[in-house]
Design an enzyme around this catalytic site. Structure first.
Site, PDB file in Angstrom:
ATOM      1  N   CYS A 130       0.816  -1.224   0.000  1.00  8.07           N
ATOM      2  CA  CYS A 130       0.000   0.000   0.000  1.00  8.07           C
ATOM      3  C   CYS A 130       0.846   1.269   0.000  1.00  8.07           C
ATOM      4  O   CYS A 130       0.322   2.353  -0.248  1.00  8.07           O
ATOM      5  CB  CYS A 130      -0.941  -0.001   1.207  1.00  8.07           C
ATOM      6  SG  CYS A 130      -2.051  -1.408   1.193  1.00  8.07           S
ATOM      7  N   HIS A 166      -3.311   6.970   2.690  1.00  8.05           N
ATOM      8  CA  HIS A 166      -3.705   5.657   2.187  1.00  8.05           C
ATOM      9  C   HIS A 166      -5.042   5.288   2.825  1.00  8.05           C
ATOM     10  O   HIS A 166      -5.279   5.562   3.998  1.00  8.05           O
ATOM     11  CB  HIS A 166      -2.642   4.619   2.536  1.00  8.05           C
ATOM     12  CG  HIS A 166      -3.098   3.215   2.294  1.00  8.05           C
ATOM     13  ND1 HIS A 166      -3.625   2.827   1.082  1.00  8.05           N
ATOM     14  CD2 HIS A 166      -3.154   2.127   3.103  1.00  8.05           C
ATOM     15  CE1 HIS A 166      -3.968   1.548   1.154  1.00  8.05           C
ATOM     16  NE2 HIS A 166      -3.704   1.103   2.375  1.00  8.05           N
ATOM     17  N   ASN A 183      -9.996  -0.740   0.436  1.00 14.99           N
ATOM     18  CA  ASN A 183      -8.548  -0.598   0.368  1.00 14.99           C
ATOM     19  C   ASN A 183      -8.077  -1.042  -1.018  1.00 14.99           C
ATOM     20  O   ASN A 183      -8.127  -2.234  -1.335  1.00 14.99           O
ATOM     21  CB  ASN A 183      -7.906  -1.454   1.470  1.00 14.99           C
ATOM     22  CG  ASN A 183      -6.388  -1.332   1.498  1.00 14.99           C
ATOM     23  OD1 ASN A 183      -5.778  -0.817   0.564  1.00 14.99           O
ATOM     24  ND2 ASN A 183      -5.781  -1.816   2.566  1.00 14.99           N
TER      25      ASN A 183
HETATM   26  N1  ACO Z   1     -17.560  -9.604  10.077  1.00 16.27           N
HETATM   27  C1  ACO Z   1     -17.933  -9.871  11.341  1.00 16.27           C
HETATM   28  N2  ACO Z   1     -17.037 -10.142  12.306  1.00 16.27           N
HETATM   29  C2  ACO Z   1     -15.732 -10.119  11.964  1.00 16.27           C
HETATM   30  C3  ACO Z   1     -15.305  -9.862  10.652  1.00 16.27           C
HETATM   31  C4  ACO Z   1     -16.272  -9.600   9.692  1.00 16.27           C
HETATM   32  N3  ACO Z   1     -15.968  -9.321   8.419  1.00 16.27           N
HETATM   33  N4  ACO Z   1     -13.948  -9.903  10.614  1.00 16.27           N
HETATM   34  C5  ACO Z   1     -13.543 -10.187  11.875  1.00 16.27           C
HETATM   35  N5  ACO Z   1     -14.622 -10.330  12.679  1.00 16.27           N
HETATM   36  C6  ACO Z   1     -14.665 -10.648  14.101  1.00 16.27           C
HETATM   37  C7  ACO Z   1     -13.400 -11.346  14.555  1.00 16.27           C
HETATM   38  O1  ACO Z   1     -13.506 -12.736  14.337  1.00 16.27           O
HETATM   39  C8  ACO Z   1     -13.398 -11.009  16.025  1.00 16.27           C
HETATM   40  O2  ACO Z   1     -14.303 -11.853  16.694  1.00 16.27           O
HETATM   41  P1  ACO Z   1     -13.938 -12.446  18.154  1.00 16.27           P
HETATM   42  O3  ACO Z   1     -13.825 -11.237  19.029  1.00 16.27           O
HETATM   43  O4  ACO Z   1     -15.096 -13.321  18.447  1.00 16.27           O
HETATM   44  O5  ACO Z   1     -12.636 -13.150  17.961  1.00 16.27           O
HETATM   45  C9  ACO Z   1     -13.962  -9.583  16.055  1.00 16.27           C
HETATM   46  O6  ACO Z   1     -14.682  -9.427  14.825  1.00 16.27           O
HETATM   47  C10 ACO Z   1     -12.922  -8.514  16.156  1.00 16.27           C
HETATM   48  O7  ACO Z   1     -11.936  -8.759  15.165  1.00 16.27           O
HETATM   49  P2  ACO Z   1     -10.672  -7.831  15.032  1.00 16.27           P
HETATM   50  O8  ACO Z   1      -9.763  -8.368  13.962  1.00 16.27           O
HETATM   51  O9  ACO Z   1     -10.080  -7.627  16.389  1.00 16.27           O
HETATM   52  O10 ACO Z   1     -11.368  -6.477  14.530  1.00 16.27           O
HETATM   53  P3  ACO Z   1     -10.747  -5.046  14.388  1.00 16.27           P
HETATM   54  O11 ACO Z   1     -11.569  -4.092  15.082  1.00 16.27           O
HETATM   55  O12 ACO Z   1      -9.267  -5.037  14.652  1.00 16.27           O
HETATM   56  O13 ACO Z   1     -10.940  -4.758  12.818  1.00 16.27           O
HETATM   57  C11 ACO Z   1      -9.705  -4.713  10.751  1.00 16.27           C
HETATM   58  C12 ACO Z   1     -10.311  -5.577  11.869  1.00 16.27           C
HETATM   59  C13 ACO Z   1     -10.811  -4.007  10.049  1.00 16.27           C
HETATM   60  C14 ACO Z   1      -8.967  -5.623   9.784  1.00 16.27           C
HETATM   61  C15 ACO Z   1      -8.727  -3.672  11.350  1.00 16.27           C
HETATM   62  O14 ACO Z   1      -7.891  -4.286  12.304  1.00 16.27           O
HETATM   63  C16 ACO Z   1      -7.871  -2.995  10.309  1.00 16.27           C
HETATM   64  O15 ACO Z   1      -8.337  -2.222   9.516  1.00 16.27           O
HETATM   65  N6  ACO Z   1      -6.542  -3.185  10.350  1.00 16.27           N
HETATM   66  C17 ACO Z   1      -5.584  -2.474   9.528  1.00 16.27           C
HETATM   67  C18 ACO Z   1      -5.653  -2.753   8.059  1.00 16.27           C
HETATM   68  C19 ACO Z   1      -4.531  -1.974   7.334  1.00 16.27           C
HETATM   69  O16 ACO Z   1      -3.968  -1.026   7.833  1.00 16.27           O
HETATM   70  N7  ACO Z   1      -4.164  -2.337   6.145  1.00 16.27           N
HETATM   71  C20 ACO Z   1      -3.116  -1.542   5.477  1.00 16.27           C
HETATM   72  C21 ACO Z   1      -2.221  -2.311   4.795  1.00 16.27           C
HETATM   73  S1  ACO Z   1      -2.949  -3.535   3.747  1.00 16.27           S
HETATM   74  C22 ACO Z   1      -1.774  -3.865   2.522  1.00 16.27           C
HETATM   75  O17 ACO Z   1      -0.673  -3.390   2.567  1.00 16.27           O
HETATM   76  C23 ACO Z   1      -2.134  -4.808   1.397  1.00 16.27           C
END
Ligand code: ACO
Length: 338
Positions: free
Chosen positions: A129, A260, A290
């Protein structure tokens, strides 16, 4: 001591002996028409529109159809940018992508063939990214050194082709598209400062391969969400402060921030920590998800098209991605609104 190595910010003398700056001559975009809504994803994995919206801010993303490759999206965005600049060719073509049509040849060479461009250097940059920012820093160096007078720089991805649609934690995030810029030599304004860095000890945060949790599934984009989130916020906030200082600006001087687009909450956290009001940020993650290396140029093109960029606008752009990689630049916009 800055957290990110400095890139050269002094202006190298150009062929004319005058200061030589890299300026944006034009932008271009290509977005596939097909939309994947959150409701569509509800039918594929155990997720909900409410969860996706609350945790990411994403409502929909674009998907390239079967047979549509990254180079096709890249060439279409590049052609638009060339047309807007009134150019038929440039001195170099750089494509930032992590989802090439194939390992070999480079996407940039496929773009060159599609656009029937002369035998100028064409190569890819893969910094996930952060790739477009890294490509821009390379292009800036080429222009300021006098090695190139014009560069076509494209960020293009077909990430939906790398997504595992059984992995709900990643499949909701990514979309396809391409954004392009033609960069050229100017005498003032343009790119004033840049920073980039990477830390391979975080290489496992985001990768393409089998899931550690479900090793029997196929390959796909995998993400350690929380660790990535934290690092993205820290690095992009730090980049904003460093770039602002390097450009000789205060935070109040900044007109537009183009980050980004990984997650609305990441952007909000960077705004809050950086002391920057959210209304200065260009945000398209709600509509495009993204789009990897395409996200920054797509947001630039949108900012230009919607009249948010004017000659003299002070712009910061920052990115974070797999690797881990990060980078950004401070720019004084010079193009007139089209
Ligand atoms: N729908 C419903 N529930 C979900 C989903 C979904 N799509 N995905 C995960 N969950 C659940 C998980 O299983 C977890 O359940 P649990 O508590 O029972 O275990 C709960 O939701 C929380 O999951 P987390 O992963 O902790 O959720 P978080 O709030 O961290 O959000 C996310 C996840 C959106 C991926 C976030 O962490 C994020 O955006 N991270 C950064 C992404 C990024 O910066 N990318 C840039 C680089 S990408 C590249 O270079 C290609």
């Amino acid at each position: 001591m800055p957290a990110t190595p400095l890139t050269a910010v002094e202006r190298a003398p150009g062929a004319t002996g005058r200061a030589r700056a890299s300026v944006v001559l034009s932008t271009g975009v290509c977005l596939p028409e097909a939309v994947i809504s959150n409701a569509d994803l509800e039918r594929v994995v155990r997720t909900s529109d409410a969860w996706i919206l609350e945790r990411t801010g994403i409502r929909e993303r674009r998907r390239s159809g079967a047979g549509v490759t990254t180079s096709m999206l890249a060439a279409a965005a590049g052609k638009t940018a060339l047309d807007h600049a009134g150019l038929e060719s440039v001195d170099a073509i750089i494509v930032a992508t992590s989802s090439p049509d194939t390992f070999i040849p480079p996407v940039a060479c496929l773009v060159q063939r599609r656009l029937e461009m002369a035998s100028v250097p064409a190569f890819d940059v893969n910094a996930a990214c952060s790739g477009f920012v890294d490509g821009l820093i390379v292009a800036d160096g080429l222009i300021r050194a006098g090695t190139a007078s014009t560069v076509l720089l494209i960020g293009a991805e077909a990430l939906t082709k790398l997504v595992d649609y059984t992995d709900r934690s990643t499949c909701v995030l990514f979309g396809d598209g391409a954004g392009a810029m033609v960069l050229g030599a100017g005498d003032a304004g343009g790119i004033l400062a840049s920073r980039w860095g990477s830390d391979g000890s975080h290489a496992d945060l985001i990768y393409y391969g089998p899931s550690e949790e479900y090793p029997d599934t196929g390959d796909g984009l995998r993400l350690a969400g929380k660790g990535t989130f934290r690092m993205a916020v820290e690095q992009m906030t730090e980049l904003c402060a460093e770039l602002c200082e390097a450009a000789g600006w205060t935070m109040d001087d900044i007109d537009v921030v183009i980050p980004h687009q990984a997650n609305q909450r990441i952007i909000e956290a960077v705004a809050k920590r950086g002391g920057l009001s959210l209304d200065r940020f260009v945000i398209n993650v709600d509509r495009l998800g993204n789009t990897g290396a395409a996200s920054v140029p797509l947001a630039f093109a949108e900012a230009e098209a919607t009249g948010r960029l004017h000659p003299g606008s002070r712009v910061l752009s920052v990115a974070f991605g797999a690797g881990a990689t990060w980078g950004g630049f401070a720019m004084e916009w010079t193009s007139s609104p089209r």
